[in-house]
Design a protein around this motif. Structure first.
Motif, short mmCIF file in Angstrom:
data_model
loop_
_atom_site.label_atom_id
_atom_site.label_comp_id
_atom_site.label_asym_id
_atom_site.label_seq_id
_atom_site.Cartn_x
_atom_site.Cartn_y
_atom_site.Cartn_z
N VAL A 117 0.85 -1.19 0.00
CA VAL A 117 0.00 0.00 0.00
C VAL A 117 0.88 1.24 0.00
O VAL A 117 1.81 1.36 0.81
CB VAL A 117 -0.93 0.01 1.23
CG1 VAL A 117 -1.65 1.35 1.34
CG2 VAL A 117 -1.92 -1.12 1.15
N ASN A 118 0.59 2.16 -0.89
CA ASN A 118 1.35 3.42 -0.98
C ASN A 118 0.79 4.43 0.02
O ASN A 118 -0.13 5.19 -0.27
CB ASN A 118 1.27 3.99 -2.40
CG ASN A 118 2.25 5.13 -2.62
OD1 ASN A 118 2.62 5.84 -1.68
ND2 ASN A 118 2.67 5.31 -3.86
N ILE A 119 1.38 4.41 1.22
CA ILE A 119 0.93 5.28 2.30
C ILE A 119 1.05 6.75 1.92
O ILE A 119 0.17 7.57 2.21
CB ILE A 119 1.74 5.01 3.58
CG1 ILE A 119 1.43 3.63 4.14
CG2 ILE A 119 1.46 6.06 4.64
CD1 ILE A 119 0.06 3.51 4.74
N LEU A 120 2.12 7.10 1.27
CA LEU A 120 2.37 8.50 0.94
C LEU A 120 1.32 9.04 -0.01
O LEU A 120 0.88 10.19 0.12
CB LEU A 120 3.76 8.67 0.33
CG LEU A 120 4.95 8.13 1.15
CD1 LEU A 120 6.25 8.50 0.48
CD2 LEU A 120 4.90 8.66 2.58
N GLU A 121 0.92 8.23 -0.96
CA GLU A 121 -0.06 8.68 -1.94
C GLU A 121 -1.43 8.88 -1.29
O GLU A 121 -2.14 9.84 -1.59
CB GLU A 121 -0.18 7.66 -3.08
CG GLU A 121 -1.15 8.04 -4.17
CD GLU A 121 -0.74 9.30 -4.92
OE1 GLU A 121 -1.65 10.03 -5.38
OE2 GLU A 121 0.48 9.56 -5.04
N VAL A 141 8.59 8.35 -4.76
CA VAL A 141 8.19 9.59 -4.09
C VAL A 141 8.27 10.73 -5.09
O VAL A 141 9.30 10.95 -5.73
CB VAL A 141 9.08 9.88 -2.88
CG1 VAL A 141 8.67 11.17 -2.20
CG2 VAL A 141 9.02 8.71 -1.89
N GLU A 142 7.19 11.48 -5.17
CA GLU A 142 7.17 12.61 -6.11
C GLU A 142 7.87 13.82 -5.50
O GLU A 142 7.76 14.07 -4.30
CB GLU A 142 5.72 12.98 -6.45
CG GLU A 142 4.96 11.89 -7.17
CD GLU A 142 3.53 12.29 -7.46
OE1 GLU A 142 3.15 13.43 -7.11
OE2 GLU A 142 2.77 11.47 -8.00
N PRO A 143 8.58 14.59 -6.32
CA PRO A 143 9.26 15.81 -5.82
C PRO A 143 8.28 16.94 -5.59
O PRO A 143 8.26 17.94 -6.31
CB PRO A 143 10.25 16.13 -6.95
CG PRO A 143 9.61 15.58 -8.18
CD PRO A 143 8.88 14.34 -7.74
N LEU A 164 17.29 8.32 -2.99
CA LEU A 164 16.61 9.42 -3.67
C LEU A 164 15.21 9.63 -3.10
O LEU A 164 14.81 10.77 -2.81
CB LEU A 164 16.52 9.15 -5.16
CG LEU A 164 15.72 10.16 -5.99
CD1 LEU A 164 16.32 11.56 -5.86
CD2 LEU A 164 15.64 9.74 -7.45
N ASP A 165 14.46 8.55 -2.90
CA ASP A 165 13.11 8.67 -2.35
C ASP A 165 13.14 9.23 -0.92
O ASP A 165 12.25 9.99 -0.52
CB ASP A 165 12.40 7.32 -2.37
CG ASP A 165 11.90 6.95 -3.76
OD1 ASP A 165 11.64 7.87 -4.56
OD2 ASP A 165 11.76 5.74 -4.04
N LEU A 166 14.16 8.85 -0.15
CA LEU A 166 14.26 9.36 1.22
C LEU A 166 14.54 10.87 1.21
O LEU A 166 13.94 11.63 1.99
CB LEU A 166 15.36 8.63 1.98
CG LEU A 166 15.53 8.98 3.46
CD1 LEU A 166 14.22 8.86 4.22
CD2 LEU A 166 16.61 8.11 4.10
N LEU A 170 11.87 13.86 2.63
CA LEU A 170 12.19 14.93 3.57
C LEU A 170 11.87 16.29 2.97
O LEU A 170 11.39 17.20 3.67
CB LEU A 170 13.66 14.87 3.98
CG LEU A 170 14.12 13.63 4.74
CD1 LEU A 170 15.52 13.85 5.29
CD2 LEU A 170 13.18 13.28 5.86
N THR A 171 12.11 16.44 1.69
CA THR A 171 11.79 17.70 1.01
C THR A 171 10.29 17.96 1.00
O THR A 171 9.84 19.11 1.05
CB THR A 171 12.31 17.67 -0.44
OG1 THR A 171 13.71 17.42 -0.43
CG2 THR A 171 12.04 18.99 -1.15
#
Length: 419
Positions: A117-121, A141-143, A164-166, A170-171
């Motif tokens: 499951v994509n929690i971030l989305e 992870v999208e910028p 890169l995703d990490l 954070l960004t």
């Protein structure tokens, strides 16, 4: 109880947290059931708190959790921690998150699903302030700078993620203050295993069980740094002198570069750590505000190195808590006790032995002389179950010497802790 406002009942149920207890309590009467539906703001499902979760199938557990969540209307805190439980259906878990995401402020998520499951989305662009994810995979992870506009605390444990995703994650958290990284599986494209992270708002970071060639952290607002069970060839911290708390616990760091970030340190806590004392001391010697120094079970890269009290007394004029435990050697210990400067501000002294001998008793006595305003001393020791007669005699002699010594310092509270 019947005169309690329904909002108060909702707060009472929320303090129970555990879903099973909440459901049982809500059955008391119609008013409590209504409080559960409308005013419950915290709910937790934890397989460790109620072993019965493991005795039913994943499908049955999904139904139970679904029915419990879907009877609420305004959850702000949701915890679903399913250790040692079979995989859940991804569609069901997504339904839980979609139903609650509009009001959620705190989400603690440890659920194995198929597929992932994509929690971030799902939870992005909402009001989430605390997010803790365990045993999951984060990819793509999208910028997007505003994906988590309110997030202040992020915890990733046993998570698979690329470097890169990490960095992008954070960004995407412009208000992030607290970060925990525990035993991550980091996919790094760099052959040298280099991780570079940056966050201008980060105040506290905890890193555990991570091995890298180089770890660089840029954090202008950092106040707390804790490395535990890490193996790092190079660790570099770039900041603006805001660091107040530094702790290394069973960590290996070959090259430590903290630049100008240590000037305002108040606590330095180092345990089970191999240090090059001269370099380490040079790094923290500018910390004139240091109040607590703990060097516990440390070993020295150079066998001739020694921690001298004169240096500590001169460089840390505000020190009030000193904790020391390391191997004592006769020549080095004598050198470390040289000098005439007292530890005037030290009120709490913690001392421990690795091997009990006559040196330790002498060391304790000399330290007591150098702390004229001491209020409390705690002696830590290791006592094995099987001891020879000679070892028992050494312990007895030490006890007698401590009794005699403390008669001179009746104003000092004495405490012994043996393991």
């Amino acid at each position: 109880m019947e005169h309690l406002p329904i909002e108060v009942i909702g707060n009472i149920l929320s303090r129970l947290e555990d879903a099973r207890d909440v459901v049982i309590a809500s059955m008391a009467c119609r008013k409590w059931r209504e409080a559960y539906r409308i005013h419950l703001h915290t709910l937790a499902f934890n397989s460790n708190d109620w072993p019965a979760y493991r005795d039913i199938t994943a499908s049955q557990l999904e139904i139970l959790i679904t029915q419990t969540i879907f009877q609420t209307t305004g959850l702000q805190g949701l915890s679903i921690l399913m250790d040692d439980v079979d995989e859940f259906n991804a569609a069901t878990v997504i339904a839980w998150l979609m139903y609650t995401r509009g009001t959620l402020r705190r989400l603690f998520y440890n659920v194995r699903t198929s597929p992932n499951v994509n929690i971030l989305e799902i939870c992005g662009r909402q009001k989430l302030e605390i997010l803790a994810v365990a045993h999951s995979s984060i990819t793509g992870v999208e910028p997007n700078f505003q994906r988590f506009p309110c997030l202040k605390s992020l915890s990733l444990s046993y998570v698979t993620i690329s470097d890169l995703d990490l960095r992008l994650l954070l960004t995407a958290c412009p208000k992030l203050e607290c970060l925990e990284l525990v035993d991550l599986e980091i996919a790094i494209s760099d052959a040298q295993m280099t991780l570079e992270l940056s966050s201008p708002t980060l105040k506290s970071i905890y890193v555990e069980a991570i091995s890298l060639d180089r770890f660089m952290l840029e954090a202008d607002s950092i106040e707390r740094l804790h490395l535990r069970d890490c193996s790092l060839e190079v660790f570099e911290l770039i900041g603006k002198g805001t660091l107040k708390y530094l702790k290394f616990d069973d960590a290996i760091v070959i090259h430590l570069d903290m630049g100008e970030t240590v000037d305002n340190l108040e606590v330095v806590d180092v345990s089970s750590y191999a240090i090059f004392w001269t370099k380490f001391y040079q790094m923290i010697s500018r910390s004139s505000k240091l109040r607590k120094l703990r060097l516990w079970d440390v070993t020295f890269d150079d066998e001739y190195e020694v921690i001298d009290l004169e240096t500590i007394a001169v460089c840390f004029p505000q020190l009030n808590h000193l904790s020391l435990r390391y191997e004592l050697r006769h020549g080095e210990m004598h050198y470390g006790l040289q000098g005439s400067s007292n530890l005037e501000t030290v009120t709490v002294l913690e001392l421990g032995w690795t091997v009990l001998n006559d040196l330790f008793s002498h060391w304790v006595e000399e330290l007591l002389k150098r702390c004229p305003n001491l209020r409390k001393i705690i002696i830590f020791g290791v006592v094995s179950e099987a001891k020879s007669h000679a070892e028992c005699q050494i312990l007895a002699n030490f006890t007698s010497s401590m009794v005699q010594l403390m008669r001179k310092y009746i104003q000092v509270e004495v405490q012994f802790e043996y393991e």
